[in-house]
Design a protein around this motif. Structure first.
Motif, PDB file in Angstrom:
ATOM      1  N   ASP A   1       5.936  -2.000   9.165  1.00 21.80           N
ATOM      2  CA  ASP A   1       5.061  -2.310   8.030  1.00 21.80           C
ATOM      3  C   ASP A   1       5.654  -3.429   7.183  1.00 21.80           C
ATOM      4  O   ASP A   1       6.254  -3.197   6.138  1.00 21.80           O
ATOM      5  CB  ASP A   1       4.828  -1.051   7.198  1.00 21.80           C
ATOM      6  CG  ASP A   1       3.866  -1.268   6.047  1.00 21.80           C
ATOM      7  OD1 ASP A   1       3.134  -2.276   6.067  1.00 21.80           O
ATOM      8  OD2 ASP A   1       3.834  -0.430   5.131  1.00 21.80           O
ATOM      9  N   GLY A   2       5.447  -4.661   7.628  1.00 20.10           N
ATOM     10  CA  GLY A   2       6.037  -5.829   6.969  1.00 20.10           C
ATOM     11  C   GLY A   2       5.510  -6.091   5.570  1.00 20.10           C
ATOM     12  O   GLY A   2       6.249  -6.565   4.705  1.00 20.10           O
ATOM     13  N   ASN A   3       4.237  -5.795   5.306  1.00 22.17           N
ATOM     14  CA  ASN A   3       3.676  -6.090   3.990  1.00 22.17           C
ATOM     15  C   ASN A   3       3.710  -4.893   3.037  1.00 22.17           C
ATOM     16  O   ASN A   3       3.282  -4.994   1.896  1.00 22.17           O
ATOM     17  CB  ASN A   3       2.244  -6.631   4.108  1.00 22.17           C
ATOM     18  CG  ASN A   3       1.280  -5.640   4.721  1.00 22.17           C
ATOM     19  OD1 ASN A   3       1.613  -4.484   4.958  1.00 22.17           O
ATOM     20  ND2 ASN A   3       0.072  -6.103   5.001  1.00 22.17           N
ATOM     21  N   GLY A   4       4.209  -3.750   3.513  1.00 25.92           N
ATOM     22  CA  GLY A   4       4.400  -2.589   2.658  1.00 25.92           C
ATOM     23  C   GLY A   4       3.134  -1.884   2.209  1.00 25.92           C
ATOM     24  O   GLY A   4       3.147  -1.162   1.211  1.00 25.92           O
ATOM     25  N   ASP A   5       2.034  -2.030   2.957  1.00 24.00           N
ATOM     26  CA  ASP A   5       0.779  -1.394   2.551  1.00 24.00           C
ATOM     27  C   ASP A   5       0.623   0.034   3.076  1.00 24.00           C
ATOM     28  O   ASP A   5      -0.371   0.695   2.798  1.00 24.00           O
ATOM     29  CB  ASP A   5      -0.424  -2.237   2.959  1.00 24.00           C
ATOM     30  CG  ASP A   5      -0.631  -2.334   4.466  1.00 24.00           C
ATOM     31  OD1 ASP A   5       0.230  -1.852   5.230  1.00 24.00           O
ATOM     32  OD2 ASP A   5      -1.653  -2.918   4.882  1.00 24.00           O
ATOM     33  N   GLY A   6       1.610   0.519   3.852  1.00 24.08           N
ATOM     34  CA  GLY A   6       1.544   1.884   4.354  1.00 24.08           C
ATOM     35  C   GLY A   6       0.814   2.033   5.674  1.00 24.08           C
ATOM     36  O   GLY A   6       0.541   3.150   6.115  1.00 24.08           O
ATOM     37  N   TYR A   7       0.486   0.926   6.312  1.00 27.26           N
ATOM     38  CA  TYR A   7      -0.212   0.917   7.595  1.00 27.26           C
ATOM     39  C   TYR A   7       0.450  -0.086   8.530  1.00 27.26           C
ATOM     40  O   TYR A   7       1.110  -1.023   8.089  1.00 27.26           O
ATOM     41  CB  TYR A   7      -1.681   0.504   7.430  1.00 27.26           C
ATOM     42  CG  TYR A   7      -2.497   1.462   6.618  1.00 27.26           C
ATOM     43  CD1 TYR A   7      -3.161   2.525   7.226  1.00 27.26           C
ATOM     44  CD2 TYR A   7      -2.601   1.313   5.245  1.00 27.26           C
ATOM     45  CE1 TYR A   7      -3.924   3.421   6.478  1.00 27.26           C
ATOM     46  CE2 TYR A   7      -3.357   2.201   4.484  1.00 27.26           C
ATOM     47  CZ  TYR A   7      -4.010   3.244   5.110  1.00 27.26           C
ATOM     48  OH  TYR A   7      -4.761   4.126   4.376  1.00 27.26           O
ATOM     49  N   VAL A   8       0.239   0.097   9.829  1.00 27.21           N
ATOM     50  CA  VAL A   8       0.647  -0.893  10.816  1.00 27.21           C
ATOM     51  C   VAL A   8      -0.623  -1.615  11.251  1.00 27.21           C
ATOM     52  O   VAL A   8      -1.490  -1.026  11.904  1.00 27.21           O
ATOM     53  CB  VAL A   8       1.353  -0.248  12.030  1.00 27.21           C
ATOM     54  CG1 VAL A   8       1.665  -1.300  13.085  1.00 27.21           C
ATOM     55  CG2 VAL A   8       2.624   0.462  11.600  1.00 27.21           C
TER      56      VAL A   8
END
Length: 88
Positions: free
Chosen positions: A61-68
């Motif tokens: 999760d590179g952007n940290g939104d809680g999803y892949v």
């Protein structure tokens, strides 16, 4: 019929693993939730799928939104490939 010379499980390829993860995107929103990841790892035979899903999410999760997301899926596949999942 095609038969392998040695019986037993066959290592899964990156393409197969990517397709397996994508198949667990049940709501077809183009991203994998923690629950979808848990189910995916369970289907792959992970010993503790909830833990493996949380670890995979933290790695991918590179952007940290809680999803892949689809863009982050390659990082999840690379993470999972280290653990030698097999087919059969």
């Amino acid at each position: 019929t095609c038969r392998r010379k040695t019986p037993g499980p066959v290592p899964i390829t990156e393409a197969q693993l990517k397709a397996a993860f994508k198949s667990f995107d049940v709501n077809k929103d183009g991203r994998l939730s923690i629950e979808e990841l848990r189910k995916a790892f369970a289907s792959l035979g992970a010993y503790i799928p909830g833990w493996r899903a949380r670890r995979g999410l933290s790695v991918a999760d590179g952007n940290g939104d809680g999803y892949v997301s689809d863009d982050e899926l390659d990082d999840l596949v690379k993470y999972a490939m280290k653990y030698g999942y097999t087919i059969g």
